[in-house]
Design an enzyme around this catalytic site. Sequence first.
Site, mmCIF file in Angstrom:
data_model
loop_
_atom_site.group_PDB
_atom_site.id
_atom_site.type_symbol
_atom_site.label_atom_id
_atom_site.label_comp_id
_atom_site.label_asym_id
_atom_site.label_seq_id
_atom_site.Cartn_x
_atom_site.Cartn_y
_atom_site.Cartn_z
ATOM 1 N N SER A 523 0.846 -1.187 0.000
ATOM 2 C CA SER A 523 0.000 0.000 0.000
ATOM 3 C C SER A 523 0.890 1.248 0.000
ATOM 4 O O SER A 523 1.663 1.439 -0.929
ATOM 5 C CB SER A 523 -0.949 -0.041 1.193
ATOM 6 O OG SER A 523 -1.966 0.921 1.060
ATOM 7 N N ASP A 608 -9.482 -3.960 -5.562
ATOM 8 C CA ASP A 608 -8.912 -3.075 -4.543
ATOM 9 C C ASP A 608 -9.624 -1.724 -4.560
ATOM 10 O O ASP A 608 -9.709 -1.063 -5.600
ATOM 11 C CB ASP A 608 -7.414 -2.887 -4.811
ATOM 12 C CG ASP A 608 -6.677 -2.303 -3.623
ATOM 13 O OD1 ASP A 608 -7.278 -1.545 -2.844
ATOM 14 O OD2 ASP A 608 -5.482 -2.619 -3.461
ATOM 15 N N HIS A 643 -8.017 -4.873 -1.390
ATOM 16 C CA HIS A 643 -6.787 -4.324 -0.828
ATOM 17 C C HIS A 643 -6.149 -5.245 0.206
ATOM 18 O O HIS A 643 -4.937 -5.278 0.348
ATOM 19 C CB HIS A 643 -7.089 -2.970 -0.185
ATOM 20 C CG HIS A 643 -5.886 -2.131 0.072
ATOM 21 N ND1 HIS A 643 -5.058 -1.669 -0.935
ATOM 22 C CD2 HIS A 643 -5.358 -1.662 1.227
ATOM 23 C CE1 HIS A 643 -4.086 -0.950 -0.405
ATOM 24 N NE2 HIS A 643 -4.237 -0.921 0.896
#
Length: 669
Positions: A523, A608, A643
């Site tokens: 991330s 995501d 995600h």
Amino acid sequence: MTHHGHQRIDNYYWMRDDKRSNDEVLQHLRIENEHVAAQMAPHKVLQDSLFTEMKSRIVKDDSSVPVKDGAYWYVSDVTGDNEYASHYRASDEALSDKSLLLDVNALAQSHEYYDIGDLAVSPDDKLLAYSEDLDGRRIYTFRFKDIASDTYLEDVLSNTEGELVWANDNKTVFYVKKDAQTLLGTQVYRHVLGTPQSDDVLVYEEQDHQFYMGLGKSRDDSQIYIYLSATETSDLLVLDANTPTGAFERLLPRTIGHEYGLDKLGDSFYILSNHNAINFRLMRASAETIAQIAHWEEVVAHREHVLLEGLELFDSHFVVTEREMGQIRFVVHTYQGDSYQLTFNDECYFAGVGQNPEASATTVRIYYSSLTTPSSVFDCDLATGQKVLRKQQEVLGEFNSDAYASERIFVTSRDGVDIPVSLVYKKSTFKKDGSNPLLQYGYGAYGITIDPTFSSTTLSLLDRGFVYAIAHIRGSEMLGRAWYEHGKKSFKENSFNDFVDVTKSLVKEGYGASDKIFASGGSAGGLLMGAVVNQAPELYLGVGCHVPFLDVLTTMLDETIPLTTNEYDEWGNPNNEADYKTILAYSPYDNIEAKAYPNILVTTGLHDSQVQYWEPMKWVVKLREYKTDNNLLLFKTDMDAGHGGASGRFKSLHEKALEMAFFIGLLDS
């Protein structure tokens, strides 16, 4: 794309497909996945072995420590090869009459991805609300059950953030609805059971889309809160929980730059506030004085080197979580002014206040873990500080905590600042002579601190001679609020420089071999990886780059993408020329050059919602266009996940095994 007189050309912009239905895009991702399988085929046996090894350490039949909430004790169990937990409750701590609330495995049975967002029991203990996400986009649907009859109500609430608060009438709930395009939660709705969602009443809408929105209830259950949080500003609205048809009102004026957390017990509000206190201080106010900061009473003063991180209120005591020089401690206070510290003995560890639903409790539940100590649950007597170990994570196989060692060291960065680093290794394989392979992990954003916690999966690397290091770079709050402030916006380059400087120092000090260094991040940590390989690609043999935020400038210029407007105070607003130039200078996608890059494994999820799949997709193909080496560049997309990667306690191990096999395979090649 032209902004502020500067032109950029993006040859791969066509890869963006908001609907995720473009055949050419989907086929491209499938071919990339096939390429990963082909390139990793020589290491398939190793990858399968690593998965089996990691799975074999996990106890198949496991249960949480019961938690008392109201009239019942709540517990969750996992059994056999089940991926998910089942949730139960009982009328006593011995669980003599344990009854099933929710079997998540049954709910997930027909879905490739399944995630429970929230479990919320009504105040009278008769109804259960739970939220579910079926594709990883973090768009949750709420369903309701009558617990006694184990039957579903007709009520279904779709397109929510996944959290819900019950009013005290046991029939009214409040939830946050998601915007279909941006996925931001900007609206709070009131729903009355037995009515269709179309009749729900909008009770609050936030017009400033820099704010995240959440819901909660006061410690004494008398008030319902709407929490509003921008990167640098907090706000809160309140409603009497006994009057659900009333209007939410602000407790105190919204002030740009004022961040605070608030709770209420009895007649007093307790506020962790940064007003004239960068590392926060604890204040107390009454209903009459809460709206006027000047009339608040200071309970715990601000200190330059101590960050106040959390507060838990009990009838007899309150517990403040503090961090000094990167280390957490708990300070237990009486309301009469006395206090003492709860501490632990490991050189570096993480501890956090756990679930404590009952304000009347005489103990505080604390979770504890270190790089060598499996996760542990303690109940600590509030009056005496005596700790009782309720449970420690069992690690199957031949694990012995004493076989491993951890260290906390400080590395001096290029600008003279000392960066904390947490290290762990196996004693029998470690030599401080520059011969060990080393994996360095980092994040460095949002003030999120990656604490040194135990990981049974990491043992697979440690047992093969790896040293594992966590670089606590600027952008976290490891060394206080200023540590965060100096790792964001115009100071963002500090995060990247810190990570590179830690790598150089660990090699120089003999913790790792110069030709066996690996790095990993996800991330915002994926952004870190992208910036680091642009700055110092020669330092790393292999890099794991997961759900990475790589096309920073384009994303931050697009307000239709989830998270963009919320994060101007984190990265800067590139509609302003100065911020545009700052982001342009480091955005990984914009700074790819014709040079040699390390071996890189990139992973993402098609669904995501935090970092869109096309960012790593574009970065990979542009990197292939420019790079001058023959090193591996692999890109794997989970076509069913978001995600957080694959759901379930075992499925997620496949991605871990892939990265480990990628790294170990590079050592063997």
